[in-house]
Scaffold this motif. Structure first.
Motif, PDB file in Angstrom:
ATOM      1  N   GLY A 122     -48.281 -19.872   3.804  1.00 29.28           N
ATOM      2  CA  GLY A 122     -47.524 -19.600   5.012  1.00 29.28           C
ATOM      3  C   GLY A 122     -46.798 -18.266   4.908  1.00 29.28           C
ATOM      4  O   GLY A 122     -46.963 -17.507   3.947  1.00 29.28           O
ATOM      5  N   GLN A 123     -45.968 -17.996   5.895  1.00 27.44           N
ATOM      6  CA  GLN A 123     -45.259 -16.709   5.931  1.00 27.44           C
ATOM      7  C   GLN A 123     -44.378 -16.512   4.710  1.00 27.44           C
ATOM      8  O   GLN A 123     -44.367 -15.430   4.116  1.00 27.44           O
ATOM      9  CB  GLN A 123     -44.414 -16.622   7.203  1.00 27.44           C
ATOM     10  N   ARG A 124     -43.637 -17.547   4.324  1.00 27.97           N
ATOM     11  CA  ARG A 124     -42.714 -17.401   3.191  1.00 27.97           C
ATOM     12  C   ARG A 124     -43.470 -17.213   1.881  1.00 27.97           C
ATOM     13  O   ARG A 124     -43.067 -16.404   1.033  1.00 27.97           O
ATOM     14  CB  ARG A 124     -41.796 -18.626   3.097  1.00 27.97           C
ATOM     15  N   GLU A 125     -44.558 -17.950   1.697  1.00 25.80           N
ATOM     16  CA  GLU A 125     -45.348 -17.784   0.474  1.00 25.80           C
ATOM     17  C   GLU A 125     -45.898 -16.365   0.373  1.00 25.80           C
ATOM     18  O   GLU A 125     -45.884 -15.759  -0.718  1.00 25.80           O
ATOM     19  CB  GLU A 125     -46.499 -18.793   0.448  1.00 25.80           C
ATOM     20  N   ARG A 126     -46.359 -15.829   1.490  1.00 25.05           N
ATOM     21  CA  ARG A 126     -46.879 -14.460   1.501  1.00 25.05           C
ATOM     22  C   ARG A 126     -45.768 -13.457   1.172  1.00 25.05           C
ATOM     23  O   ARG A 126     -45.981 -12.511   0.409  1.00 25.05           O
ATOM     24  CB  ARG A 126     -47.494 -14.147   2.865  1.00 25.05           C
ATOM     25  N   GLY A 155     -52.710  -7.563   5.064  1.00 26.40           N
ATOM     26  CA  GLY A 155     -53.210  -7.433   6.426  1.00 26.40           C
ATOM     27  C   GLY A 155     -52.856  -8.602   7.315  1.00 26.40           C
ATOM     28  O   GLY A 155     -53.302  -8.664   8.459  1.00 26.40           O
ATOM     29  N   GLN A 156     -52.039  -9.537   6.779  1.00 27.80           N
ATOM     30  CA  GLN A 156     -51.633 -10.714   7.550  1.00 27.80           C
ATOM     31  C   GLN A 156     -52.838 -11.492   8.061  1.00 27.80           C
ATOM     32  O   GLN A 156     -52.843 -12.011   9.187  1.00 27.80           O
ATOM     33  CB  GLN A 156     -50.717 -10.306   8.715  1.00 27.80           C
ATOM     34  N   LYS A 157     -53.870 -11.583   7.210  1.00 29.08           N
ATOM     35  CA  LYS A 157     -55.088 -12.297   7.588  1.00 29.08           C
ATOM     36  C   LYS A 157     -55.191 -13.595   6.782  1.00 29.08           C
ATOM     37  O   LYS A 157     -54.569 -13.734   5.734  1.00 29.08           O
ATOM     38  CB  LYS A 157     -56.318 -11.427   7.303  1.00 29.08           C
ATOM     39  N   PRO A 158     -55.974 -14.554   7.265  1.00 29.55           N
ATOM     40  CA  PRO A 158     -56.207 -15.758   6.465  1.00 29.55           C
ATOM     41  C   PRO A 158     -56.846 -15.396   5.125  1.00 29.55           C
ATOM     42  O   PRO A 158     -57.711 -14.517   5.065  1.00 29.55           O
ATOM     43  CB  PRO A 158     -57.176 -16.582   7.331  1.00 29.55           C
ATOM     44  N   VAL A 159     -56.397 -16.051   4.069  1.00 28.77           N
ATOM     45  CA  VAL A 159     -56.924 -15.755   2.738  1.00 28.77           C
ATOM     46  C   VAL A 159     -58.256 -16.475   2.561  1.00 28.77           C
ATOM     47  O   VAL A 159     -58.333 -17.701   2.697  1.00 28.77           O
ATOM     48  CB  VAL A 159     -55.942 -16.188   1.633  1.00 28.77           C
ATOM     49  N   ARG A 160     -59.289 -15.730   2.283  1.00 32.92           N
ATOM     50  CA  ARG A 160     -60.612 -16.294   2.040  1.00 32.92           C
ATOM     51  C   ARG A 160     -60.829 -16.369   0.538  1.00 32.92           C
ATOM     52  O   ARG A 160     -61.241 -15.396  -0.105  1.00 32.92           O
ATOM     53  CB  ARG A 160     -61.674 -15.435   2.714  1.00 32.92           C
TER      54      ARG A 160
END
Length: 238
Positions: free
Chosen positions: A71-75, A150-155
């Motif tokens: 989530g945002q905080r983890e990032r 890049g605020q993208k989903p982590v693949r």
């Protein structure tokens, strides 16, 4: 008629890598001649596996990350720790809700093996609410940091090319397992000495408990010495 092909000998449970199910080269090279059996002996040998230094263990931890959602905080925490080295989670005047959410995020990342508590900030100020990246966390930032920035989903199935996992080839970790064996033997002998001293001083009142403890430690010491003695007497290579 041709005789049926003999099936390969089963892998001793004490040597099986918990990540791959195959023999751990570091343990097998030291203990293969002993074939330790019984739950206690298997537990002693497994405790000597250099998993924290082995690339296989890091690969297994990376594979488990596929179930991790950031989530945002983890990032924020991962990016901040990558930049700062030691990231302070809470600051004076920070809203209680924000402080709590950052702590929960850090706890989630800690369970995933990506961060670990830090005792002090770079400027020397002691703090109870600071984290730093683990070896796996630094790998994640190198291999997947582009998704975070890049605020993208982590693949998780698409790490950056050329980023190597931390850890060593398991076949090269025999000396690490050997060092752990030396340490385990010293600790076991110290424990055995403590039991004997307690018996002599009359502090150990129950003879059955004393007998079980001393037998347990003697068996462990015998197993560890059986590994170390041949290595000590082996002639040096030319």
């Amino acid at each position: 008629m041709p005789e049926p092909a003999s099936s390969p000998d089963p892998i001793p449970a004490a040597f099986v890598c918990r990540h791959t199910g195959a023999p751990c080269p570091a343990l097998a090279s030291l203990f293969a001649s002993l074939n330790p059996t019984g739950p206690e002996a298997r537990e002693w040998v497994q405790a000597l596996a250099p998993c924290g230094f082995c690339r296989v263990a890091f690969e297994a931890e990376r594979d488990r990350l596929r179930r991790l959602r950031l989530g945002q905080r983890e990032r924020e925490i991962l990016l901040g720790a990558a930049r700062a080295g030691v990231l302070v989670l809470t600051e004076r005047g920070m809203a209680r809700s924000l402080s709590a959410s950052r702590r929960r995020a850090a706890q989630s990342l800690g369970k995933a093996g990506l961060v670990t508590p830090a005792s002090a900030t770079p400027n020397g100020r002691s703090t109870r609410a600071a984290v730093t990246l683990t070896d796996l966390g630094r790998y994640v930032m190198a291999a997947y940091g582009r998704f975070l920035e890049g605020q993208k989903p982590v693949r998780w199935t698409r790490p950056a090319a050329g980023v190597e996992l931390p850890g060593c080839d398991p076949a090269l970790l025999r000396d690490e397992a050997l060092a752990r064996t030396h340490t385990a033997l010293r600790t076991t002998l110290d424990d055995l000495k403590g039991v004997l001293v307690a018996a002599i001083a009359g502090r150990a009142k129950d003879p059955d408990v004393l007998d079980r403890m001393s037998r347990h430690l003697e068996q462990k010491a015998t197993l560890l010495k059986a590994v170390l003695e041949p290595l000590r007497t082996r002639p040096a290579r030319g």
